[in-house]
Design an enzyme around this catalytic site. Structure first.
Site, PDB file in Angstrom:
ATOM      1  N   ARG A 265       0.804  -1.116   0.039  1.00  0.00           N
ATOM      2  CA  ARG A 265      -0.061   0.094  -0.002  1.00  0.00           C
ATOM      3  C   ARG A 265       0.829   1.096   0.150  1.00  0.00           C
ATOM      4  NH1 ARG A 265      -4.129  -1.137   5.062  1.00  0.00           N
ATOM      5  NH2 ARG A 265      -5.274   0.923   4.134  1.00  0.00           N
TER       6      ARG A 265
ATOM      7  N   THR B 266       1.033  -6.509   7.452  1.00  0.00           N
ATOM      8  CA  THR B 266       0.578  -6.873   8.891  1.00  0.00           C
ATOM      9  C   THR B 266      -0.788  -7.557   9.081  1.00  0.00           C
ATOM     10  OG1 THR B 266       2.203  -5.131   9.550  1.00  0.00           O
ATOM     11  CG2 THR B 266       0.559  -6.139  11.236  1.00  0.00           C
TER      12      THR B 266
ATOM     13  N   SER C 201      11.655  10.116   7.257  1.00  0.00           N
ATOM     14  CA  SER C 201      10.801  11.297   7.120  1.00  0.00           C
ATOM     15  C   SER C 201      11.484  12.750   7.512  1.00  0.00           C
ATOM     16  CB  SER C 201       9.386  11.155   7.819  1.00  0.00           C
ATOM     17  OG  SER C 201       8.811  12.160   7.843  1.00  0.00           O
TER      18      SER C 201
ATOM     19  N   TYR D 215       6.145  10.096  16.418  1.00  0.00           N
ATOM     20  CA  TYR D 215       6.490   9.739  14.868  1.00  0.00           C
ATOM     21  C   TYR D 215       7.962  10.295  14.578  1.00  0.00           C
ATOM     22  CZ  TYR D 215       5.893   9.764   9.683  1.00  0.00           C
ATOM     23  OH  TYR D 215       6.072   9.279   8.435  1.00  0.00           O
ATOM     24  N   ALA D 216       8.188  11.687  15.016  1.00  0.00           N
ATOM     25  CA  ALA D 216       9.243  12.277  14.992  1.00  0.00           C
ATOM     26  C   ALA D 216      10.574  11.610  15.606  1.00  0.00           C
ATOM     27  CB  ALA D 216       9.397  13.745  15.300  1.00  0.00           C
TER      28      ALA D 216
ATOM     29  N   LYS E 196      11.415   8.563  13.424  1.00  0.00           N
ATOM     30  CA  LYS E 196      12.013   8.565  12.198  1.00  0.00           C
ATOM     31  C   LYS E 196      13.490   9.306  12.457  1.00  0.00           C
ATOM     32  CE  LYS E 196       8.858   7.220   9.648  1.00  0.00           C
ATOM     33  NZ  LYS E 196       8.995   6.021   8.855  1.00  0.00           N
TER      34      LYS E 196
END
Length: 251
Positions: free
Chosen positions: A21, A43, A148, A161-162, A165
């Site tokens: 995806r 998953t 990212s 998230y930060a 990454k």
């Protein structure tokens, strides 16, 4: 005018986590179109995985689907044991599996923190750790970690998230130094805002605001990301390791 670059990955197998995806699907398709065999992991969404394979036509014969959780060490070990026996020609790993659980730091639950770090960072560690043992036998390998720009920008509501990454970048720099003499390179690709389902849940006014911040005034495409992954996986990128390539439209 853009020139077409034709990569040849015939005889090679690439493992793409989260490869059915979004950006992962674009990367899987790019490798398939370049002649590679692709093992795309996922998953939970069997329907999406099978639908993607069915959409590929003849090249779909070179797509192998494997369902497991990259954050579970026993499942990762079982995957690489299988891969080593069934596909010893595997030379490429793209750590693309990722999730977001956005919330303000003061309100973020421990579960939201752990889920994102487990998939995004621990999953990268586990998959990379086992792949290195596999690649060392051939004294060649390519590991691409899909990080990212969020790791350096630190967008509000994305502390988990930060952190995950930024951690991928740090992990890559360290691992690249450990395996360079074995012919294995480790690099990061750091997309900015890319048109995928991962950002489809953002409010429309927020999307407009983000586009204003991008010097190119648009979001990138998954294909533009896949093109960079192909280059870093190629022989032409053999002297590039421990680095990060941003695909952000100038952010």
């Amino acid at each position: 005018m853009q020139a077409n670059i034709n990569y040849d990955f015939n005889g090679q197998t690439a493992v793409i986590t989260g490869g059915t995806r979004g950006i992962g699907q674009a990367i899987s398709s790019a490798f398939l179109n370049a002649g590679a065999k692709v093992i795309a992991t996922y998953t939970s969404n069997d329907e999406a995985a099978q639908k993607y394979k069915a959409s590929l036509g003849e090249i779909g014969e070179r797509l192998i689907l494997r369902k497991f959780d990259v954050s579970k060490s026993d499942e990762v070990e079982a995957f690489w044991n299988w891969c080593g026996e069934a596909h010893p020609e595997t030379t490429i790993l793209v750590n693309n599996s990722g999730v977001r659980k956005d919330n303000l730091t003061a309100s973020m639950s421990e579960e939201e923190w752990d889920k994102v770090l487990d998939i995004n960072l621990k999953g990268t560690f586990l998959m990379s750790q086992k792949s290195v043992l596999h690649f060392m036998k051939n004294r060649f390998g390519r590991i691409i970690n899909m990080s990212s720009i969020g790791g350096s920008l630190g967008l509000a509501g994305q502390a988990n998230y930060a952190a995950s990454k930024a951690g991928q970048v740090a992990l890559s720099k360290t691992l690249s130094k450990e395996v360079a003499k074995r012919g294995i390179t480790v690099n990061n690709v750091c997309p900015g805002f890319i048109e995928t389902e991962l950002i489809q849940d953002l409010p429309e006014d927020q999307v407009k605001e983000y586009k204003k911040q991008v010097p190119m005034k648009r979001f990138g495409s998954a294909k533009e990301v896949a093109d960079v992954v192909l280059f870093l996986s190629s022989n032409e990128a053999g002297y590039i390791t421990g680095t990060s390539v941003e695909i952000s439209g100038g952010l």
